[in-house]
Design a protein around this motif. Structure first.
Motif, PDB file in Angstrom:
ATOM      1  N   GLU A  32       0.832  -1.192   0.000  1.00 59.29           N
ATOM      2  CA  GLU A  32       0.000   0.000   0.000  1.00 59.29           C
ATOM      3  C   GLU A  32       0.874   1.252   0.000  1.00 59.29           C
ATOM      4  O   GLU A  32       1.944   1.262   0.610  1.00 59.29           O
ATOM      5  N   PRO A  33       0.416   2.329  -0.627  1.00 54.74           N
ATOM      6  CA  PRO A  33       1.164   3.585  -0.538  1.00 54.74           C
ATOM      7  C   PRO A  33       1.221   4.060   0.911  1.00 54.74           C
ATOM      8  O   PRO A  33       0.346   3.738   1.718  1.00 54.74           O
ATOM      9  N   ILE A  34       2.227   4.839   1.215  1.00 55.35           N
ATOM     10  CA  ILE A  34       2.400   5.352   2.579  1.00 55.35           C
ATOM     11  C   ILE A  34       1.345   6.422   2.834  1.00 55.35           C
ATOM     12  O   ILE A  34       1.195   7.365   2.071  1.00 55.35           O
ATOM     13  N   ASP A  35       0.618   6.266   3.925  1.00 57.02           N
ATOM     14  CA  ASP A  35      -0.370   7.257   4.336  1.00 57.02           C
ATOM     15  C   ASP A  35       0.369   8.386   5.041  1.00 57.02           C
ATOM     16  O   ASP A  35       0.968   8.166   6.094  1.00 57.02           O
ATOM     17  N   PRO A  36       0.348   9.594   4.497  1.00 58.31           N
ATOM     18  CA  PRO A  36       1.103  10.690   5.114  1.00 58.31           C
ATOM     19  C   PRO A  36       0.606  11.084   6.504  1.00 58.31           C
ATOM     20  O   PRO A  36       1.300  11.748   7.250  1.00 58.31           O
ATOM     21  N   ASP A  37      -0.618  10.654   6.866  1.00 58.11           N
ATOM     22  CA  ASP A  37      -1.169  10.999   8.181  1.00 58.11           C
ATOM     23  C   ASP A  37      -0.763   9.994   9.261  1.00 58.11           C
ATOM     24  O   ASP A  37      -1.005  10.226  10.444  1.00 58.11           O
ATOM     25  N   VAL A  38      -0.155   8.864   8.877  1.00 56.04           N
ATOM     26  CA  VAL A  38       0.259   7.842   9.831  1.00 56.04           C
ATOM     27  C   VAL A  38       1.772   7.903   9.987  1.00 56.04           C
ATOM     28  O   VAL A  38       2.507   7.880   9.001  1.00 56.04           O
ATOM     29  N   LEU A  39       2.242   7.994  11.224  1.00 55.19           N
ATOM     30  CA  LEU A  39       3.679   8.042  11.468  1.00 55.19           C
ATOM     31  C   LEU A  39       4.279   6.634  11.346  1.00 55.19           C
ATOM     32  O   LEU A  39       3.748   5.674  11.899  1.00 55.19           O
ATOM     33  N   ASP A 109      11.028   3.891   0.243  1.00 54.12           N
ATOM     34  CA  ASP A 109      10.225   5.060   0.613  1.00 54.12           C
ATOM     35  C   ASP A 109       9.764   4.984   2.068  1.00 54.12           C
ATOM     36  O   ASP A 109       9.688   6.001   2.760  1.00 54.12           O
ATOM     37  N   LEU A 110       9.463   3.773   2.540  1.00 55.07           N
ATOM     38  CA  LEU A 110       9.034   3.598   3.926  1.00 55.07           C
ATOM     39  C   LEU A 110      10.170   3.940   4.896  1.00 55.07           C
ATOM     40  O   LEU A 110       9.953   4.614   5.907  1.00 55.07           O
ATOM     41  N   VAL A 111      11.383   3.517   4.578  1.00 58.94           N
ATOM     42  CA  VAL A 111      12.545   3.852   5.406  1.00 58.94           C
ATOM     43  C   VAL A 111      12.768   5.369   5.390  1.00 58.94           C
ATOM     44  O   VAL A 111      13.011   5.986   6.433  1.00 58.94           O
ATOM     45  N   GLU A 112      12.640   5.971   4.225  1.00 58.64           N
ATOM     46  CA  GLU A 112      12.791   7.424   4.115  1.00 58.64           C
ATOM     47  C   GLU A 112      11.724   8.147   4.938  1.00 58.64           C
ATOM     48  O   GLU A 112      12.011   9.116   5.652  1.00 58.64           O
ATOM     49  N   GLN A 113      10.483   7.652   4.898  1.00 57.89           N
ATOM     50  CA  GLN A 113       9.405   8.264   5.676  1.00 57.89           C
ATOM     51  C   GLN A 113       9.660   8.123   7.171  1.00 57.89           C
ATOM     52  O   GLN A 113       9.395   9.042   7.941  1.00 57.89           O
ATOM     53  N   TRP A 114      10.199   6.963   7.577  1.00 57.15           N
ATOM     54  CA  TRP A 114      10.539   6.756   8.992  1.00 57.15           C
ATOM     55  C   TRP A 114      11.543   7.819   9.454  1.00 57.15           C
ATOM     56  O   TRP A 114      11.399   8.406  10.528  1.00 57.15           O
ATOM     57  N   ILE A 115      12.545   8.074   8.644  1.00 55.61           N
ATOM     58  CA  ILE A 115      13.546   9.092   8.986  1.00 55.61           C
ATOM     59  C   ILE A 115      12.893  10.469   9.058  1.00 55.61           C
ATOM     60  O   ILE A 115      13.111  11.231  10.003  1.00 55.61           O
ATOM     61  N   GLU A 116      12.056  10.797   8.065  1.00 59.57           N
ATOM     62  CA  GLU A 116      11.379  12.099   8.052  1.00 59.57           C
ATOM     63  C   GLU A 116      10.425  12.270   9.242  1.00 59.57           C
ATOM     64  O   GLU A 116      10.243  13.368   9.742  1.00 59.57           O
ATOM     65  N   ASP A 117       9.834  11.139   9.692  1.00 66.46           N
ATOM     66  CA  ASP A 117       8.915  11.194  10.831  1.00 66.46           C
ATOM     67  C   ASP A 117       9.629  11.274  12.172  1.00 66.46           C
ATOM     68  O   ASP A 117       8.987  11.322  13.218  1.00 66.46           O
ATOM     69  N   GLY A 118      10.954  11.223  12.161  1.00 66.49           N
ATOM     70  CA  GLY A 118      11.718  11.378  13.402  1.00 66.49           C
ATOM     71  C   GLY A 118      12.287  10.104  13.968  1.00 66.49           C
ATOM     72  O   GLY A 118      12.688  10.064  15.125  1.00 66.49           O
TER      73      GLY A 118
END
Length: 122
Positions: A32-39, A109-118
């Motif tokens: 599934e695409p990454i939901d930007p509202d879910v950390l 992208d999920l790893v990148e989002q994890w980094i961006e989410d802190g």
């Protein structure tokens, strides 16, 4: 006759030795695409990626020439940007990880989002 066989062998080796990371190969259609509202967090999202793609070499102690272990949150957290950098490289590029081949883009992208989410643990 010898030239024809030599040419055939040379062409065969050239074709078999080529690799290409097509977009279709890199995108996991089932993810599934990454939901930007879910950390994104380590326990729910990143731990499984590390276990499946990294731990065979980055165990404790590391094997196969791996320079460090990635067996717990603290170890992954400390090297998150390095991990992302290595995962983002094309297959066969120097330092590309995992050495077995590039992960699907959605995983990267999920790893990148994890980094961006802190880099949250939970």
């Amino acid at each position: 006759m010898k030239i024809s066989r030599f040419f055939l062998v040379l062409v065969s080796i050239s074709i078999c030795g080529c690799s290409y990371d097509s977009e279709g190969d890199l995108i996991d259609a089932s993810q599934e695409p990454i939901d930007p509202d879910v950390l994104v967090n380590y326990n729910d999202n990143i731990s499984a990626i590390i276990q499946n793609a990294c731990i065979s070499c980055h165990s404790s102690p590391p094997v196969n020439g791996a320079p460090f272990a990635l067996v717990n949150f603290d170890q992954v957290d400390q090297r998150a940007s390095i991990i992302l950098n290595r995962m983002s490289r094309q297959s066969g590029a120097p330092g590309a990880m995992p050495p077995s081949g590039r992960l699907p883009q959605a995983t990267i992208d999920l790893v990148e989002q994890w980094i961006e989410d802190g880099q949250l643990e939970n």
